[in-house]
Design a protein around this motif. Structure first.
Motif, mmCIF file in Angstrom:
data_model
loop_
_atom_site.group_PDB
_atom_site.id
_atom_site.type_symbol
_atom_site.label_atom_id
_atom_site.label_comp_id
_atom_site.label_asym_id
_atom_site.label_seq_id
_atom_site.Cartn_x
_atom_site.Cartn_y
_atom_site.Cartn_z
ATOM 1 N N GLN A 49 -57.116 -55.721 26.041
ATOM 2 C CA GLN A 49 -58.756 -55.134 24.995
ATOM 3 C C GLN A 49 -59.031 -54.992 24.020
ATOM 4 O O GLN A 49 -59.893 -55.535 23.949
ATOM 5 C CB GLN A 49 -58.833 -53.956 26.417
ATOM 6 N N THR A 50 -57.952 -54.744 23.358
ATOM 7 C CA THR A 50 -58.442 -54.268 21.592
ATOM 8 C C THR A 50 -58.532 -55.709 21.069
ATOM 9 O O THR A 50 -58.860 -55.653 20.176
ATOM 10 C CB THR A 50 -57.520 -53.162 21.255
ATOM 11 N N GLN A 133 -64.329 -50.546 23.756
ATOM 12 C CA GLN A 133 -64.433 -51.987 23.385
ATOM 13 C C GLN A 133 -65.614 -52.475 22.704
ATOM 14 O O GLN A 133 -65.341 -53.202 21.580
ATOM 15 C CB GLN A 133 -63.936 -52.612 24.783
#
Length: 201
Positions: A49-50, A133
């Motif tokens: 996700q990062t 995010q």
């Protein structure tokens, strides 16, 4: 790699993510599986996700500098508003979140691979499009330093999930989630002000 950017990113993501559902989900998972396996699965989900946020942030960074800084400042203000609006019900929502995540996890799941995969899937689904995010994306666009932002953001997420695994229940018994929401909101306002100051100077 810029250590100042790493530290700023770490601090911003840490205080925003600590009162988030990530903490509760990881805590619940660690009661069902071996904590180390949960942390590995959660960490892998955060890495993906990062990385996605960093790539998107790099693309946003191609916009004019003024647009990027104003957008980043607004994103932090939105984050502050979200945290403030949810602070009042945070303590009541905690129990509901725990029940929700417990229902998603089968305690009879066997094997290390199953534990890692379950932890990965639960966190990956829960955190997609999360505030942390979006802030990571904004920080990449602002600083144009994807490596430093990735290291800071992922480090913060690993630290939060590690705390949940190791001392999650103890921490929740001593610190109310609503307080963490207020602290996170204050940091978001501070980061927004810093961004505007950088633009003006």
């Amino acid at each position: 790699m810029d250590l100042v950017v790493v530290a700023l990113t770490f601090g911003a993501i840490f205080v925003v993510e600590l009162p988030d559902k990530t903490f509760i989900a990881t805590l619940v998972l660690s009661t069902k599986f071996r904590p180390l396996l949960v942390w590995i699965g959660v960490g892998l989900a955060f890495a993906v996700q990062t990385a996605v946020a960093v790539v998107l942030g790099k693309a946003v960074g191609l916009l004019p500098e003024t647009v990027v800084h104003v957008g980043t400042a607004l994103m932090f203000l939105v984050g502050a508003v979200i945290l403030l609006r949810t602070a009042g019900s945070a303590d009541e929502d905690e129990a509901e979140s725990e029940s929700e995540y417990a229902a998603k996890v089968s305690s009879d799941a066997a094997g290390a691979a199953r534990a890692v995969a379950t932890s990965f899937l639960v966190l990956f689904a829960a955190e997609w499009g999360d505030l942390s995010q979006l802030l990571t994306l904004s920080l990449v666009a602002k600083y144009d330093d994807p490596v430093s932002v990735f290291v800071g953001a992922w480090g913060a997420l690993l630290t939060v999930s590690g705390l949940a695994v190791i001392v999650g229940r103890v921490l929740l018994n001593h610190v109310r989630l609503s307080v963490l929401h207020y602290v996170g909101a204050a940091v978001c306002v501070l980061m927004s002000a810093l961004t505007i100051w950088e633009l003006a100077s």
